[in-house]
Design a protein around this motif. Structure first.
Motif, PDB file in Angstrom:
ATOM      1  N   VAL A 296       0.860  -1.185   0.000  1.00 62.88           N
ATOM      2  CA  VAL A 296       0.000   0.000   0.000  1.00 62.88           C
ATOM      3  C   VAL A 296       0.894   1.231   0.000  1.00 62.88           C
ATOM      4  O   VAL A 296       1.759   1.379   0.866  1.00 62.88           O
ATOM      5  CB  VAL A 296      -0.930   0.000   1.222  1.00 62.88           C
ATOM      6  N   ASN A 297       0.683   2.111  -0.970  1.00 63.61           N
ATOM      7  CA  ASN A 297       1.507   3.320  -1.085  1.00 63.61           C
ATOM      8  C   ASN A 297       0.921   4.497  -0.327  1.00 63.61           C
ATOM      9  O   ASN A 297       1.645   5.229   0.352  1.00 63.61           O
ATOM     10  CB  ASN A 297       1.672   3.707  -2.558  1.00 63.61           C
ATOM     11  N   GLU A 298      -0.389   4.704  -0.472  1.00 70.60           N
ATOM     12  CA  GLU A 298      -1.025   5.876   0.130  1.00 70.60           C
ATOM     13  C   GLU A 298      -2.535   5.664   0.193  1.00 70.60           C
ATOM     14  O   GLU A 298      -3.120   5.076  -0.722  1.00 70.60           O
ATOM     15  CB  GLU A 298      -0.710   7.126  -0.699  1.00 70.60           C
ATOM     16  N   PHE A 299      -3.145   6.132   1.280  1.00 73.04           N
ATOM     17  CA  PHE A 299      -4.591   6.029   1.433  1.00 73.04           C
ATOM     18  C   PHE A 299      -5.277   7.275   0.878  1.00 73.04           C
ATOM     19  O   PHE A 299      -4.689   8.352   0.798  1.00 73.04           O
ATOM     20  CB  PHE A 299      -4.971   5.893   2.908  1.00 73.04           C
ATOM     21  N   TYR A 300      -6.549   7.122   0.525  1.00 73.92           N
ATOM     22  CA  TYR A 300      -7.371   8.286   0.204  1.00 73.92           C
ATOM     23  C   TYR A 300      -8.819   7.980   0.568  1.00 73.92           C
ATOM     24  O   TYR A 300      -9.218   6.824   0.712  1.00 73.92           O
ATOM     25  CB  TYR A 300      -7.239   8.695  -1.263  1.00 73.92           C
ATOM     26  N   GLY A 301      -9.635   9.044   0.714  1.00 72.41           N
ATOM     27  CA  GLY A 301     -11.039   8.868   1.058  1.00 72.41           C
ATOM     28  C   GLY A 301     -11.227   8.524   2.521  1.00 72.41           C
ATOM     29  O   GLY A 301     -10.281   8.482   3.318  1.00 72.41           O
ATOM     30  N   ARG A 302     -12.465   8.282   2.881  1.00 71.12           N
ATOM     31  CA  ARG A 302     -12.824   7.959   4.255  1.00 71.12           C
ATOM     32  C   ARG A 302     -12.496   6.519   4.587  1.00 71.12           C
ATOM     33  O   ARG A 302     -12.698   5.612   3.784  1.00 71.12           O
ATOM     34  CB  ARG A 302     -14.336   8.211   4.444  1.00 71.12           C
ATOM     35  N   GLY A 303     -11.953   6.290   5.805  1.00 67.61           N
ATOM     36  CA  GLY A 303     -11.778   4.946   6.323  1.00 67.61           C
ATOM     37  C   GLY A 303     -12.996   4.555   7.142  1.00 67.61           C
ATOM     38  O   GLY A 303     -13.676   5.411   7.726  1.00 67.61           O
ATOM     39  N   TRP A 304     -13.280   3.249   7.204  1.00 66.29           N
ATOM     40  CA  TRP A 304     -14.475   2.757   7.897  1.00 66.29           C
ATOM     41  C   TRP A 304     -14.110   1.544   8.736  1.00 66.29           C
ATOM     42  O   TRP A 304     -13.475   0.602   8.254  1.00 66.29           O
ATOM     43  CB  TRP A 304     -15.566   2.374   6.897  1.00 66.29           C
ATOM     44  N   LEU A 305     -14.540   1.571  10.002  1.00 65.01           N
ATOM     45  CA  LEU A 305     -14.273   0.467  10.917  1.00 65.01           C
ATOM     46  C   LEU A 305     -15.473  -0.474  10.994  1.00 65.01           C
ATOM     47  O   LEU A 305     -16.626  -0.034  10.994  1.00 65.01           O
ATOM     48  CB  LEU A 305     -13.974   0.991  12.318  1.00 65.01           C
ATOM     49  N   HIS A 306     -15.163  -1.778  11.070  1.00 67.74           N
ATOM     50  CA  HIS A 306     -16.176  -2.811  11.281  1.00 67.74           C
ATOM     51  C   HIS A 306     -15.547  -3.830  12.215  1.00 67.74           C
ATOM     52  O   HIS A 306     -14.735  -4.663  11.797  1.00 67.74           O
ATOM     53  CB  HIS A 306     -16.564  -3.460   9.953  1.00 67.74           C
ATOM     54  N   GLY A 307     -15.884  -3.746  13.512  1.00 71.91           N
ATOM     55  CA  GLY A 307     -15.185  -4.579  14.483  1.00 71.91           C
ATOM     56  C   GLY A 307     -13.724  -4.165  14.544  1.00 71.91           C
ATOM     57  O   GLY A 307     -13.397  -3.002  14.743  1.00 71.91           O
ATOM     58  N   ASN A 308     -12.845  -5.130  14.317  1.00 69.47           N
ATOM     59  CA  ASN A 308     -11.405  -4.853  14.330  1.00 69.47           C
ATOM     60  C   ASN A 308     -10.819  -4.702  12.925  1.00 69.47           C
ATOM     61  O   ASN A 308      -9.608  -4.775  12.748  1.00 69.47           O
ATOM     62  CB  ASN A 308     -10.657  -5.970  15.069  1.00 69.47           C
ATOM     63  N   ARG A 309     -11.686  -4.496  11.934  1.00 69.68           N
ATOM     64  CA  ARG A 309     -11.212  -4.331  10.564  1.00 69.68           C
ATOM     65  C   ARG A 309     -11.469  -2.911  10.077  1.00 69.68           C
ATOM     66  O   ARG A 309     -12.506  -2.323  10.366  1.00 69.68           O
ATOM     67  CB  ARG A 309     -11.884  -5.348   9.644  1.00 69.68           C
TER      68      ARG A 309
END
Length: 397
Positions: A296-309
């Motif tokens: 993975v080089n770089e993230f973009y956009g919103r991150g979303w949690l589901h439990g521990n993921r």
């Protein structure tokens, strides 16, 4: 069985096993021979006892009865479907029936005339210049598309004057009952069940919102506010509105806030307290579970949690290109990248933002030119939801 038959059986039982096969076959053949010898010994003992007319109470042996099976049959086990750490979408997606499939339909009634009990999603069509092309639409759980007529949110902008649509992923509350729009110097809260509007003054160029339990995190130009959903009381919090992941709706108010960010070779995951945003822990985002050369080089956009993921869109290095579009699923406890959806090289940059999780562990994402898609990281299955959807989408949790 007479004496001659008994002698023949005993002779066979003591024959040597010649190692004429490889090691694996030799171990198997020796195992069968040992079982044959135990079986023959048992038969011989029975013949002697019967032939001699001896009746005795034999003391039970410590060993179980001999197993006469030469080639035991192992019942197949049924395992939960699981796919590898790197997955790719099929060439042609299927589109099974889905409540969100009506998201592209025109609105048939204004919200003020028919409020929702629960909204499944919000949608705002955009023109080719990436500007709003009509009012925000509301898809209710009754399948009816409504238009948001009680307020018209303005485009967000930064200090440099750059504008973006007011509707973004994260605007709709997880319970589908409220919407929050970041605006310059204010936050607009809309109760979709009563079609009422509240305006909360906040200083600054505000662009992004994240629902965090009973609060709304809203921020933009290097500041983030935490606004109480009921009272409207606001305070600043040390969290990046760009990097913080939307918490799992099932998590409590005090659940940690998780940020992911950084650049190639230095991606980090940071855990902060829910109250003040104080750093609790920090670790590197790692890709040891991925096959080379994936990373993975770089993230973009919103991150979303589901439990521990944690799911978030990213630019990745794949087996074909450095800078491919992808989606990463991380372990929110360790920072390890568990799954990557490789979307390849032939897509527009920033095409495929994550929009959330469904209640069955599927990641919902934009997938141009399809529209919306659902990806299950555990099985690798990916299916279409809506075709040819031009515009911004916000989904309920």
């Amino acid at each position: 069985m007479n004496e001659q038959d008994l002698r023949r059986l005993l002779t066979v039982s003591v024959e040597d096993v010649l190692p004429s096969q490889p090691a694996t076959a030799g171990w198997e053949r020796a195992r069968r021979t040992r079982r044959t010898r135990r079986a023959v010994g048992a038969v011989a003992l029975a013949v002697v006892l019967i032939g001699g007319g001896t009746v005795a109470a034999l003391r039970p042996t410590a060993e179980p009865p001999p197993d006469l099976t030469v080639a035991p049959t192992v019942a197949p086990t049924v395992e939960t479907p699981h796919s590898g750490p790197v997955q790719r979408p099929p060439t042609e997606l299927t589109f099974p029936p889905d409540p969100l499939a009506r998201l592209g339909d025109p609105a048939t009634v204004p919200l003020s005339a028919r409020p929702v009990q629960q909204a499944l999603a919000l949608f705002q069509p955009l023109d080719e210049e990436y500007r709003a092309d009509g009012p925000v639409r509301i898809l209710g759980d009754d399948g009816v598309m409504r238009s948001l007529d009680v307020v018209t949110p303005a485009p967000t902008r930064d200090e440099g004057g750059n504008e973006a649509p007011a509707l973004k992923p994260g605007v709709l509350s997880p319970d589908g009952r409220s919407a929050a729009f970041a605006q310059t110097n204010e936050l607009i809260l809309v109760d979709l069940t009563t079609a009422t509007v509240r305006r909360i003054p906040l200083a600054g160029y505000l662009e992004l919102v994240v629902w965090a339990n009973d609060r709304v995190l809203v921020g933009g130009d290097n500041r983030t506010y935490a606004v109480d959903r009921v009272t409207g009381a606001a305070s600043t919090i040390t969290v990046s509105a760009w990097d913080v992941a939307a918490p799992d709706p099932a998590a409590g108010r005090e659940a940690a806030l998780i940020e992911t960010g950084g650049e190639r070779g230095g991606l980090m995951m940071r855990s902060r307290t829910a109250s003040k945003g104080t750093v609790r822990s920090e670790q590197r985002v790692t890709g040891q579970l991925l096959p080379a050369p994936y990373q993975v080089n770089e993230f973009y956009g919103r991150g979303w949690l589901h439990g521990n993921r944690l799911a978030r869109a990213a630019w990745i290095t794949s087996g074909e290109i450095d800078g491919a579009e992808g989606v990463a699923v991380l372990d929110a406890r360790t920072g390890a990248v568990a799954h990557v959806l490789d979307l390849g090289r032939d897509r527009a940059k920033g095409c495929c933002e994550v929009l959330g999780w469904d209640n069955k562990g599927g990641v919902l994402l934009r997938l141009e030119p399809v529209g919306l898609a659902r990806w299950n990281p555990e099985t690798g299955e990916i299916t279409g939801i809506v075709r040819d959807l031009r515009g911004m989408v916000a989904l309920a949790g």
